[in-house]
Design a protein around this motif. Structure first.
Motif, short mmCIF file in Angstrom:
data_model
loop_
_atom_site.label_atom_id
_atom_site.label_comp_id
_atom_site.label_asym_id
_atom_site.label_seq_id
_atom_site.Cartn_x
_atom_site.Cartn_y
_atom_site.Cartn_z
N UNK A 1 82.44 36.48 115.91
CA UNK A 1 81.61 35.72 114.97
C UNK A 1 80.16 35.68 115.45
N UNK A 2 79.23 35.82 114.52
CA UNK A 2 77.81 35.69 114.85
C UNK A 2 77.51 34.21 115.09
N UNK A 3 76.97 33.85 116.24
CA UNK A 3 76.70 32.43 116.53
C UNK A 3 75.78 31.80 115.49
N UNK A 4 76.08 30.55 115.15
CA UNK A 4 75.24 29.81 114.22
C UNK A 4 75.38 30.21 112.77
N UNK A 5 76.36 31.07 112.44
CA UNK A 5 76.51 31.54 111.07
C UNK A 5 77.89 31.20 110.50
N UNK A 6 78.49 30.14 110.99
CA UNK A 6 79.83 29.75 110.56
C UNK A 6 79.87 29.55 109.03
N UNK A 7 80.75 30.33 108.38
CA UNK A 7 81.00 30.28 106.93
C UNK A 7 79.80 30.65 106.09
N UNK A 8 78.85 31.39 106.68
CA UNK A 8 77.63 31.77 105.95
C UNK A 8 77.81 33.01 105.09
N UNK A 9 79.02 33.56 105.03
CA UNK A 9 79.26 34.74 104.22
C UNK A 9 79.14 36.01 105.03
N UNK A 10 79.72 37.10 104.53
CA UNK A 10 79.75 38.34 105.29
C UNK A 10 79.96 39.52 104.35
N UNK A 11 79.72 40.71 104.87
CA UNK A 11 80.04 41.91 104.11
C UNK A 11 81.56 42.00 103.93
N UNK A 12 81.97 42.50 102.80
CA UNK A 12 83.40 42.64 102.50
C UNK A 12 83.97 43.83 103.27
N UNK A 13 84.88 43.60 104.22
CA UNK A 13 85.41 44.72 105.00
C UNK A 13 86.32 45.64 104.18
N UNK A 14 86.80 45.17 103.02
CA UNK A 14 87.71 45.96 102.20
C UNK A 14 86.99 46.87 101.21
N UNK A 15 85.66 46.79 101.14
CA UNK A 15 84.97 47.62 100.16
C UNK A 15 83.60 47.09 99.84
#
Length: 307
Positions: free
Chosen positions: A219-233
């Protein structure tokens, strides 16, 4: 020169030995395992954990609906930058599933990420979140799993290339990222917030998808639940902190209703991988959905983690 070479060789061997020791799987200690095995478990309570934890989403056969979601034969494919992980059979079948596991094996898997043969599990199995679950909830969940139908469908191997297929390397990943510490410090001791934190950070493992990761999967520190790129596509997993759009503008009751019904305040409906999550969440008590919503509204606002 011979002394220098010999000295370097000694240092190299010592370093390799230290690295080997540091990356060894670390199961729970015997005292804790004994305490867990001595608990009086409730399968009824375990069913709540089953739905909160989304067990069927990864361990039922792809496309399962209704009672078929309780047949945990495995087969769901999880795409990632490190390869494709395939959910295994965790039904009570004694050969294909986990029917021969004692509770201690299950506890080690859930809380320590260690398999019955003493090797590391890949964190695609979200033990990094499950490690925050209580010992009682582990015992209750295991009791519920034992009531489900058995399936003799064999688990498929993960499709992981070198060097990620070397499980010992996961010991280094655990040293860097595996912890049972809370992800955020709550501003109060409010019981509803604490329940929401437990469900989101623990069995619900929401951060596994909604938090951005670095190049080696932490996990990127300080970015809890801030969204992410979709690993499935294509696309992104949304930012669900108060700084995200549109969820950040929703009220706590909006969030709770969305988890119950699948409908947004704008009368849109749930889509993508969140469909399975919402179907699981609708089976929880309303107070648990309210607690999840209260926790999400209490988080610090974050900018989008994929930007």
């Amino acid at each position: 020169m011979k002394r220098v070479v010999s000295g370097l060789a000694v240092v190299a061997v010592a370093g390799a030995g230290a690295a080997y020791a540091l990356t060894a799987p670390k199961p729970l200690d015997d005292e804790r395992l004994a305490a867990i095995s001595g608990l009086e478990a409730s399968a009824e309570a375990g069913e709540t954990l089953f739905w909160a934890g989304g067990c069927a989403s990864c361990h039922a056969a792809p496309g399962s609906e209704g009672d078929a979601k309780l047949v945990l034969s495995g087969g769901v494919r999880l795409e990632s930058d490190f390869g494709t992980f395939i959910g295994p059979n965790i039904s009570p079948d004694p050969q294909a599933g986990i029917g021969q596991w004692p509770l201690e094996d299950f506890a080690n898997a859930m809380l320590a990420g260690v398999s019955p043969d003493g090797s590391h599990y890949y964190p695609a199995f979200p033990y990094g979140s499950y490690t925050r679950m209580t010992d009682q909830d582990i015992a209750d969940l295991f009791a519920f799993l034992k009531t489900l139908p058995a399936s003799d469908i064999a688990s498929l191997p993960h499709e992981i290339g070198f060097p990620f297929n070397i499980r010992r390397l996961l010991g280094g990943w655990k040293l860097l990222f595996f912890t049972d510490a809370p992800q955020v410090a709550l501003a109060s001791n409010d019981a509803q917030l604490e329940r929401g934190q437990y469900l989101v950070e623990g069995p619900g493992h929401c951060g596994e998808c909604h938090t951005p990761r670095n190049l080696i999967g932490g996990f990127v520190p300080g970015q809890w639940l801030a969204g992410a790129h979709n690993p499935d596509g294509e696309g992104v997993i949304p930012n669900i902190t108060p700084g995200g759009k549109p969820v950040g503008d929703w009220s706590a009751s909006d969030i709770a209703y969305y988890l119950e019904s699948g409908f947004t305040p704008d009368f849109d409906s749930v889509g993508g991988s969140m469909v399975d999550v919402q179907k699981n969440m609708e089976k929880l008590e309303g107070s648990d959905r309210d607690a999840i919503a209260a926790y999400l509204k209490a988080l610090p606002a974050r900018t989008n983690g994929w930007e």
